[in-house]
Design an enzyme around this catalytic site. Structure first.
Site, PDB file in Angstrom:
ATOM      1  N   CYS A 100      64.695 -76.772  56.243  1.00 54.10           N
ATOM      2  CA  CYS A 100      64.187 -78.133  57.122  1.00 54.10           C
ATOM      3  C   CYS A 100      64.810 -78.491  58.006  1.00 54.10           C
ATOM      4  O   CYS A 100      64.521 -78.029  58.619  1.00 54.10           O
ATOM      5  CB  CYS A 100      63.671 -79.117  56.267  1.00 54.10           C
ATOM      6  N   HIS A 206      61.342 -76.392  51.989  1.00 51.08           N
ATOM      7  CA  HIS A 206      62.121 -76.552  50.897  1.00 51.08           C
ATOM      8  C   HIS A 206      61.761 -75.484  49.635  1.00 51.08           C
ATOM      9  O   HIS A 206      61.380 -75.918  48.542  1.00 51.08           O
ATOM     10  CB  HIS A 206      61.723 -78.431  51.223  1.00 51.08           C
ATOM     11  N   GLU A 208      65.023 -74.929  47.696  1.00 55.52           N
ATOM     12  CA  GLU A 208      65.255 -76.660  46.661  1.00 55.52           C
ATOM     13  C   GLU A 208      64.732 -77.232  45.864  1.00 55.52           C
ATOM     14  O   GLU A 208      65.288 -77.422  44.600  1.00 55.52           O
ATOM     15  CB  GLU A 208      66.789 -77.013  47.282  1.00 55.52           C
TER      16      GLU A 208
END
Length: 237
Positions: A100, A206, A208
């Site tokens: 990002c 994202h 994660e």
């Protein structure tokens, strides 16, 4: 027993503790030893890879642009720390995973600029809903790219939590776009790779985030961290 590769993960004060832990946890789950870093001196010979994390906007002054009125909070100290860490990692040719804001900073590190605000607003988190959930859209990935190989596919639905972007016009020299999303007739670069390093990959989304309401998302995105950590083992070997 061979030690786990030591992966530097950039963290900063603008990131809440639970957000920081997501990045660290994904690296650990993939078999890496996650090493929080907040200064360029932490990228040393003992580190085997670098994760550039999400967060606040990159200061447009870093890439010589006038600041757009929609640019949010910036922190030049964070920009400088991460750019220095990135340069050290590139000089050593250790794997880099940029996420990002990290994807955007990677582009700046290669001499590029940024689209400072996406006017449609369709790529930002949903700030009108409690918990600020992600927005979602499709991404297409170039077959044969490192990113497609890592994720084992070329078409995915991904989360979206950004208002700035890398475009064909702002792309840094030495980076190759490998993933795109559509925004009202214009392509935004969602993934890119260095053309001169062993494994340097940026993604605008994202990977994660657990995104618990979409059960298939996290297992697929774990592949990206696993591929990244596997590359750090190969480079070290």
């Amino acid at each position: 027993m061979d030690r786990a590769p030591r992966i530097g993960v950039t963290l900063w004060t603008d990131m809440p503790a639970d957000v920081q832990e997501r990045y660290l946890a994904r690296v650990r789950e993939a078999g890496g030893d996650a090493v929080p870093i907040s200064g360029p001196s932490a990228i040393a010979a003992s580190l085997d890879g670098l994760v550039l994390t999400g967060g606040i906007d990159v200061d447009p002054d870093v890439y010589g642009a006038e600041r757009h009125t929609k640019v949010k909070e910036v922190d030049r100290a964070r920009d400088d720390m991460e750019l220095a860490s990135l340069q050290t990692a590139l000089d050593r040719d250790v794997p880099v995973l940029a996420i990002c804001r990290g994807h955007q900073l990677l582009n700046v590190g290669f001499g590029g600029q940024l689209l400072q605000h996406i006017d449609s607003g369709e790529h930002r988190a949903d700030f009108a809903t409690p918990g600020y959930p992600s927005r979602w859209h499709d991404v297409r990935i170039e077959d044969g790219s490192r990113l497609a190989g890592a994720l084992a596919g070329t078409q995915f639905e991904i989360n979206s939590r950004h208002h700035q972007a890398v475009t064909a016009e702002t792309l840094g020299k030495g980076l190759r776009p490998v993933a795109w999303s559509a925004d009202h007739g214009r392509d935004l670069i969602e993934g890119m790779e260095s053309t001169s390093h062993s494994w340097v990959v940026g993604v605008q989304w994202h990977p994660e985030r657990p995104e618990e309401h979409k059960a298939s998302y996290a297992p697929v995105m774990r592949r990206l961290f696993e591929a990244f950590v596997a590359q750090t083992r190969r480079v070290r070997a």
